[in-house]
Design an enzyme around this catalytic site. Structure first.
Site, short mmCIF file in Angstrom:
data_model
loop_
_atom_site.label_atom_id
_atom_site.label_comp_id
_atom_site.label_asym_id
_atom_site.label_seq_id
_atom_site.Cartn_x
_atom_site.Cartn_y
_atom_site.Cartn_z
N SER A 116 0.83 -1.19 0.00
CA SER A 116 0.00 0.00 0.00
C SER A 116 0.87 1.26 0.00
O SER A 116 1.64 1.47 -0.93
CB SER A 116 -0.97 -0.04 1.19
OG SER A 116 -1.99 0.91 1.06
N ASP A 171 -10.16 -4.68 -4.21
CA ASP A 171 -9.54 -3.75 -3.27
C ASP A 171 -10.38 -2.46 -3.19
O ASP A 171 -10.50 -1.73 -4.17
CB ASP A 171 -8.11 -3.42 -3.74
CG ASP A 171 -7.30 -2.68 -2.69
OD1 ASP A 171 -7.90 -1.95 -1.88
OD2 ASP A 171 -6.07 -2.82 -2.70
N HIS A 202 -7.98 -5.43 0.20
CA HIS A 202 -6.72 -4.74 0.48
C HIS A 202 -5.95 -5.55 1.52
O HIS A 202 -6.00 -5.25 2.72
CB HIS A 202 -7.01 -3.32 0.98
CG HIS A 202 -5.83 -2.40 0.92
ND1 HIS A 202 -5.21 -2.05 -0.27
CD2 HIS A 202 -5.17 -1.73 1.90
CE1 HIS A 202 -4.23 -1.21 -0.02
NE2 HIS A 202 -4.18 -1.01 1.29
#
Length: 223
Positions: A116, A171, A202
């Site tokens: 991320s 996601d 995610h």
């Protein structure tokens, strides 16, 4: 000052390093449990280094202070990343890479990984590497700058770095389309990314870890 880190060595006198950057609001402990799932018995000894991002205010979270590699100013990906913060974090990552060289592990035996926000810093740092790393790993992330700026920062030698990118098809935090757009941009710059999609949100999943282990094993075998 160097960032504080969590470290794990898989054997004595490691000759390789995996420098792994966590996501927003987490810390260096977040991905430490992945080591036994990821490492294979025939690999050489590795040092895993999991740094803690600095604590800073994050605009989209109402200015709450948390560990973050940069401020997130907007939900719109085109304006999301605070580029000053990105540059500061890239410099801190470069300092950790330099420390590993001082400890006997040169850049060509260091893999830079991130999830991320951490993956965004991995890509930003990778673009600007005049001396290639052993590889880049960018999970559930995006390119944190406009394409024109990314191209300005691109070093010709950087495209020699192997690149593993993976994303969840569902996601809700960083849409898979944003990850694919970054991947295509990097491919246009001259990188040859291995791109993987998984039926997840995610997060990471077992299939992803297995694919990453295979990719890492190939980098270690190439030496």
């Amino acid at each position: 000052m160097l960032l504080d880190t969590v470290e794990h060595e898989t054997g004595p006198n490691p000759e390789w390093c995996v420098l792994w950057l966590h996501g927003l609001g987490a810390d260096g402990n977040d991905f430490a449990p992945i080591v036994p799932e990821l490492v294979r018995r025939d690999w050489p000894a590795l040092r895993f280094v999991f740094p803690h991002a600095p604590v800073r205010a994050v605009t989209i979270n109402g200015g709450a202070r948390m560990r973050a590699w940069y401020d997130i100013r907007d939900f719109d990906l085109a304006n999301r990343a605070d580029l000053k913060g990105v540059d500061e974090s890239v410099a801190q990552v470069e300092a950790l890479i330099a420390r590993e060289a001082e400890r006997g592990i040169p850049p060509q035996r260091l893999l830079l990984a991130g999830f991320s926000q951490g993956g965004a810093i991995t890509l930003a740092a990778g673009l600007a590497r005049a001396q290639p790393l052993a590889g880049l790993i960018a999970l559930s992330t995006y390119l944190p700058m406009p394409l024109a700026l990314a191209q300005q920062r691109l070093q010709p030698q950087a495209t020699a770095q192997p690149l593993f990118m993976a994303h969840g098809s569902f996601d809700p935090v960083v849409p898979v389309a944003a990850g694919e757009a970054g991947m295509q941009a990097l491919r246009g710059f001259g990188f040859d990314p291995q791109w993987q999609r998984y039926p997840m949100q995610h997060q990471v999943c077992a299939e992803e870890i297995a694919d990453l282990a295979e990719w890492m094993g190939a980098r270690l075998a190439a030496g």
